[in-house]
Design a protein around this motif. Sequence first.
Motif, PDB file in Angstrom:
ATOM      1  N   THR A 196       0.812  -1.211   0.000  1.00 52.23           N
ATOM      2  CA  THR A 196       0.000   0.000   0.000  1.00 52.23           C
ATOM      3  C   THR A 196       0.851   1.270   0.000  1.00 52.23           C
ATOM      4  OG1 THR A 196      -0.259  -0.273   2.372  1.00 52.23           O
ATOM      5  CG2 THR A 196      -2.025  -1.051   1.033  1.00 52.23           C
ATOM      6  N   LYS A 244       0.509   3.837  -3.092  1.00 53.60           N
ATOM      7  CA  LYS A 244       0.086   5.221  -2.815  1.00 53.60           C
ATOM      8  C   LYS A 244       1.100   6.204  -3.406  1.00 53.60           C
ATOM      9  CE  LYS A 244      -2.647   4.693   1.386  1.00 53.60           C
ATOM     10  NZ  LYS A 244      -2.599   4.693   2.840  1.00 53.60           N
ATOM     11  N   CYS A 269      -4.170  -3.658  -1.358  1.00 55.78           N
ATOM     12  CA  CYS A 269      -4.505  -2.260  -1.676  1.00 55.78           C
ATOM     13  C   CYS A 269      -6.007  -2.027  -1.622  1.00 55.78           C
ATOM     14  CB  CYS A 269      -3.939  -1.888  -3.045  1.00 55.78           C
ATOM     15  SG  CYS A 269      -2.143  -1.820  -2.995  1.00 55.78           S
ATOM     16  N   GLN A 324      -7.182  -1.124   1.765  1.00 60.00           N
ATOM     17  CA  GLN A 324      -6.873   0.244   2.186  1.00 60.00           C
ATOM     18  C   GLN A 324      -7.615   1.288   1.351  1.00 60.00           C
ATOM     19  OE1 GLN A 324      -4.989   0.799   4.964  1.00 60.00           O
ATOM     20  NE2 GLN A 324      -4.884  -1.417   5.164  1.00 60.00           N
ATOM     21  N   GLY A 325      -8.606   0.823   0.582  1.00 63.03           N
ATOM     22  CA  GLY A 325      -9.467   1.767  -0.140  1.00 63.03           C
ATOM     23  C   GLY A 325      -8.856   2.361  -1.392  1.00 63.03           C
ATOM     24  N   LEU A 326      -7.895   1.656  -1.999  1.00 60.86           N
ATOM     25  CA  LEU A 326      -7.244   2.211  -3.198  1.00 60.86           C
ATOM     26  C   LEU A 326      -7.903   1.761  -4.498  1.00 60.86           C
ATOM     27  CD1 LEU A 326      -3.518   1.802  -2.084  1.00 60.86           C
ATOM     28  CD2 LEU A 326      -4.884   3.883  -2.114  1.00 60.86           C
ATOM     29  N   GLU A 344     -13.146   6.767  -6.061  1.00 64.28           N
ATOM     30  CA  GLU A 344     -12.942   7.902  -5.144  1.00 64.28           C
ATOM     31  C   GLU A 344     -11.480   8.024  -4.688  1.00 64.28           C
ATOM     32  OE1 GLU A 344     -15.161   5.609  -5.339  1.00 64.28           O
ATOM     33  OE2 GLU A 344     -17.012   5.991  -4.242  1.00 64.28           O
ATOM     34  N   ALA A 345     -10.729   6.929  -4.781  1.00 61.88           N
ATOM     35  CA  ALA A 345      -9.320   6.960  -4.342  1.00 61.88           C
ATOM     36  C   ALA A 345      -8.501   7.916  -5.191  1.00 61.88           C
ATOM     37  CB  ALA A 345      -8.720   5.557  -4.406  1.00 61.88           C
ATOM     38  N   LYS A 378      -8.487  11.280  -3.618  1.00 60.03           N
ATOM     39  CA  LYS A 378      -7.812  11.282  -2.328  1.00 60.03           C
ATOM     40  C   LYS A 378      -6.297  11.080  -2.448  1.00 60.03           C
ATOM     41  CE  LYS A 378      -8.568   9.316   2.256  1.00 60.03           C
ATOM     42  NZ  LYS A 378      -9.241   8.270   2.994  1.00 60.03           N
ATOM     43  N   TYR A 379      -5.886  10.183  -3.351  1.00 60.70           N
ATOM     44  CA  TYR A 379      -4.473   9.798  -3.345  1.00 60.70           C
ATOM     45  C   TYR A 379      -3.697  10.128  -4.628  1.00 60.70           C
ATOM     46  CZ  TYR A 379      -5.923   6.863   0.612  1.00 60.70           C
ATOM     47  OH  TYR A 379      -6.419   6.404   1.805  1.00 60.70           O
ATOM     48  N   PRO A 402     -10.823   3.546 -10.944  1.00 62.96           N
ATOM     49  CA  PRO A 402      -9.915   3.786  -9.815  1.00 62.96           C
ATOM     50  C   PRO A 402      -8.491   4.017 -10.340  1.00 62.96           C
ATOM     51  CG  PRO A 402     -11.038   1.643  -9.622  1.00 62.96           C
ATOM     52  CD  PRO A 402     -11.268   2.140 -11.004  1.00 62.96           C
TER      53      PRO A 402
END
Length: 644
Positions: free
Chosen positions: A466, A470, A489, A492-494, A498-499, A502-503, A518
Amino acid sequence: MSTIEQKSIDVATQEILRKAEAENIKTAWDRLEAQEPQCGFGQLGVCCTVCAMGPCRIDPFGEGAQVGVCGANADTIAARNLVRKIAVGASAHSDHGRDVAHTLSLLADSHTHGKSGSHSHNYEILDIVKFKSLAQEFGIDTQKPKEQILTELSKKLLEEFGKQEGTLTFIKRAPKKRQKIWKDLNITPRGIDREIVELLHTTHMGVDNDYKNLIATGMRCALSDGWGGSMTATDLQDVILGSPVPVRSKVNLGVLKENYVNIVVHGHEPVLSEMAVKAAEDPELVKLAKKFGAEGINLAGICCTANEVLMRHGIPVAGNFLQQELAIITGAVELMMVDVQCIMPALHEIATCFHTKLVTTSSKARFPGVVHIEFDTNNAYEIAKQIIRAGIENYPNRKKEKATIPVEKMDLVAGFTKEIIFQILGGRHRATYKPLNEAIISGRLRGLAGVVGCNNPKQTHDYYHTALVKELIKNDVLVLQTGCSAIACAKQGLLIPEAAKKYAGKGLQEICEAVGIPPVLHLGSCVDNSRILTAASYIIEEGGLGEDLSDIPAAGCAPEWMSEKAITIGFYFVASGVYTVFGSNPFATLGSKNLTDYLTKGLEEVVGARFEFCDDPMQMAKLMIAHIDKKRQDLKLKPMVYHA
Ligand code: SF4
Ligand code: MSK
């Protein structure tokens, strides 16, 4: 002794590890501690057990013996040990591919003998487009009746395994320039089984003593997996079980359900688990589950079987490799059915601490004392029902007061294939990789990374995957994933669109938002790494990013690897021209400086790519990004729009 937080970054894993500790149940992390310090000779790759004059070992400090009884030095011994692992990894994937090819031949038989429909195997051609395009690749006239195509295609595919003349058919998918490199080096794979056998032969006592030649033979064998056995498994599974399309689901131990019969599928080959998916929906069995007091049947997966049923049916994933024991330790699993690969022998003992029934299904993988219900493709659905029924009947034995199901479960989107990437980027009517290539050329996307592989208790579980991913997406690198890495991954929401916000870096964010994907694409199981090879070949075909796979601004990584299959994957990536980083443990080659230098430096001159070993995810990301930038420079691409 490491703390629970050092063992895993995953909160659900930490919770069940605490439960294990409280109940004095030993897991892989404890068994690793009991093994320490691990054998130094083994770690350096300089112990040889090839013949009965040994075991021999080379003194790494240069004071004691520098050759074995036969005269083999550290280079020969370390290279032989390494390439034997390539052979095992290739065998595992390719035998999987063979089993799927056999399932296709079963379909051919039932069609020829007019038994389709009434036949109990319940398989059909579900992706007719891919079926016909495969037939075309194998030179079969697709105007022929379906039955005839089936018969000819299954025969030709099975022949790839024992092929004695010519080369593997799928290598034609690679760019011409790459095919020439293989030809010039004499590493074009010929027959899948042949390359494994020849590689093993060369490692017999007193055969090949040239470490560079051993690596060449090893690469040919690895290529026969990537562009042969694994590719066969992936493509045929799509044909028989249906090609994945993007699908939403959930991941982590929290997918187990309190009032349901929890059945976990674990292993690698989806031909049986596919039937388990159907059986879990069988009204008769759902009724039976209710009769036993449950609200229904909840199927979940571990490891690559999980990825297979996730990709095609959105079945939730209970966890990755290091969570297999933990799923049982929740006390909420009625039955775990396993087939082949990555199944810890420890599961049996752990299962005996709970009510969980462990069921083996493959004649290739039996565990002493474990219930064995052998899978037979001819009777697949009935066998799957029998196994699910055994799980249901075990539901009343769950000690509800002792069961602990963590609440953690995360959304994910999976189901990306090379064809889906085509469609998503180019639109259904003009499927193309052009937008992807243009995004790289214009500097909105820096490049691509394949992040794959297992977990290893020597590293903090899921952290390497992760942290690395990231960092890559933050730097506008689109990440393609398979195996247990994708599961890490996802937790951990990747793996949700929506990731991106955020990332991801701004360039990658724009692309993801425009097409609704994604920043991390889940391409499937370990054999589906072959999807990455074909996708990369399409990128070259599309134009603008060089002529060979080694020209693409792309890199591969297996940050928490443990399996011999990972070594084979690494070798077919590198032999295909992809710079590849391996986490933590070098391939036990440090006892031979020559071999280590060859893998990490010399191979670049030979195949246009090399290995790197690194034990820090941020450093891994740095290395991969530096490589991607170097390739961008070589191609004279525009500077990055958002990251100068
Ligand atoms: Fe020892 Fe050579 Fe036999 Fe290996 S092959 S065990 S180095 S004698
Ligand atoms: S299951 S090979 S632990 S990725 Fe494919 Fe996971 Fe590695 Fe097995």
